[in-house]
Design a protein around this motif. Structure first.
Motif, PDB file in Angstrom:
ATOM      1  N   PRO A  88       0.855  -1.281   0.054  1.00  0.00           N
ATOM      2  CA  PRO A  88      -0.007   0.100   0.079  1.00  0.00           C
ATOM      3  C   PRO A  88       0.860   1.297   0.144  1.00  0.00           C
ATOM      4  O   PRO A  88       0.542   2.238  -0.501  1.00  0.00           O
ATOM      5  N   ALA A  89       2.138   1.275   0.789  1.00  0.00           N
ATOM      6  CA  ALA A  89       2.815   2.392   0.575  1.00  0.00           C
ATOM      7  C   ALA A  89       3.325   2.640  -0.575  1.00  0.00           C
ATOM      8  O   ALA A  89       3.353   3.744  -1.149  1.00  0.00           O
ATOM      9  N   ALA A  90       3.881   1.626  -1.298  1.00  0.00           N
ATOM     10  CA  ALA A  90       4.380   1.682  -2.627  1.00  0.00           C
ATOM     11  C   ALA A  90       3.269   2.244  -3.760  1.00  0.00           C
ATOM     12  O   ALA A  90       3.500   3.154  -4.440  1.00  0.00           O
ATOM     13  N   ARG A  91       2.038   1.752  -3.519  1.00  0.00           N
ATOM     14  CA  ARG A  91       1.087   2.022  -4.458  1.00  0.00           C
ATOM     15  C   ARG A  91       0.977   3.662  -4.067  1.00  0.00           C
ATOM     16  O   ARG A  91       0.687   4.544  -5.112  1.00  0.00           O
ATOM     17  N   LEU A  92       0.961   4.170  -2.988  1.00  0.00           N
ATOM     18  CA  LEU A  92       0.518   5.633  -2.861  1.00  0.00           C
ATOM     19  C   LEU A  92       1.744   6.444  -3.248  1.00  0.00           C
ATOM     20  O   LEU A  92       1.581   7.619  -4.083  1.00  0.00           O
ATOM     21  N   ALA A  93       2.904   6.020  -2.865  1.00  0.00           N
ATOM     22  CA  ALA A  93       4.336   6.602  -3.397  1.00  0.00           C
ATOM     23  C   ALA A  93       4.029   6.921  -4.915  1.00  0.00           C
ATOM     24  O   ALA A  93       4.395   7.813  -5.515  1.00  0.00           O
ATOM     25  N   CYS A  94       4.121   5.778  -5.583  1.00  0.00           N
ATOM     26  CA  CYS A  94       3.925   5.742  -7.331  1.00  0.00           C
ATOM     27  C   CYS A  94       2.915   6.325  -7.826  1.00  0.00           C
ATOM     28  O   CYS A  94       3.052   7.016  -8.860  1.00  0.00           O
ATOM     29  N   ARG A  95       1.582   6.322  -7.187  1.00  0.00           N
ATOM     30  CA  ARG A  95       0.613   7.167  -7.628  1.00  0.00           C
ATOM     31  C   ARG A  95       0.892   8.720  -7.792  1.00  0.00           C
ATOM     32  O   ARG A  95       0.323   9.377  -8.453  1.00  0.00           O
ATOM     33  N   ARG A  96       1.671   9.117  -6.709  1.00  0.00           N
ATOM     34  CA  ARG A  96       2.036  10.489  -6.596  1.00  0.00           C
ATOM     35  C   ARG A  96       2.996  10.885  -7.933  1.00  0.00           C
ATOM     36  O   ARG A  96       2.889  11.950  -8.432  1.00  0.00           O
ATOM     37  N   ILE A  97       3.735   9.883  -8.234  1.00  0.00           N
ATOM     38  CA  ILE A  97       4.956  10.113  -9.266  1.00  0.00           C
ATOM     39  C   ILE A  97       4.327   9.896 -10.752  1.00  0.00           C
ATOM     40  O   ILE A  97       4.504  10.646 -11.507  1.00  0.00           O
ATOM     41  N   PHE A  98       3.397   8.861 -10.742  1.00  0.00           N
ATOM     42  CA  PHE A  98       2.568   8.566 -11.979  1.00  0.00           C
ATOM     43  C   PHE A  98       1.062   8.828 -11.944  1.00  0.00           C
ATOM     44  O   PHE A  98       0.401   7.760 -11.525  1.00  0.00           O
ATOM     45  N   PRO A  99       0.584   9.887 -11.954  1.00  0.00           N
ATOM     46  CA  PRO A  99      -0.855  10.240 -11.659  1.00  0.00           C
ATOM     47  C   PRO A  99      -1.858   9.532 -12.806  1.00  0.00           C
ATOM     48  O   PRO A  99      -1.279   9.334 -13.881  1.00  0.00           O
TER      49      PRO A  99
END
Length: 99
Positions: A88-99
């Motif tokens: 979940p932390a990875a998904r949140l972080a990557c969603r910020r980078i790749f919207p």
């Protein structure tokens, strides 16, 4: 004395349990914040290293990094981070980078 009172633990035990719960909640909160910071840094580094990368690859790389951080922490908390909290932390972080 009712049966509910008989099953109720002594006051000292309840106080000790409440104190322990507060300490555990604080530890989990501290670890969670640190894990999200780690995931954000890994996602940003992935974006620098792979400017044409995509969200799915980012999640895979960052989740692996979070699992490694959990392994470095060790113990039950590290195992929990490595097993489930990293994704979940990875998904949140990557969603910020790749919207």
């Amino acid at each position: 004395m009712s049966w509910k009172d008989k099953l109720k633990p002594p006051k000292e035990v309840r106080k000790a349990i409440d104190k322990t719960i507060d300490q555990v909640e604080q530890i989990v909160e501290d670890i969670g914040g640190g894990l999200q910071e780690t995931a954000d840094k890994l996602a940003a580094q992935y974006h620098v290293d792979h400017p044409s990368g995509d969200f799915d690859d980012c999640v895979l790389v960052v989740a692996a990094g979070c699992a490694a951080a959990g392994a470095a922490l060790g113990g039950p908390a590290g195992a929990a981070l490595g097993a489930g909290a990293g994704l979940p932390a990875a998904r949140l972080a990557c969603r910020r980078i790749f919207p």
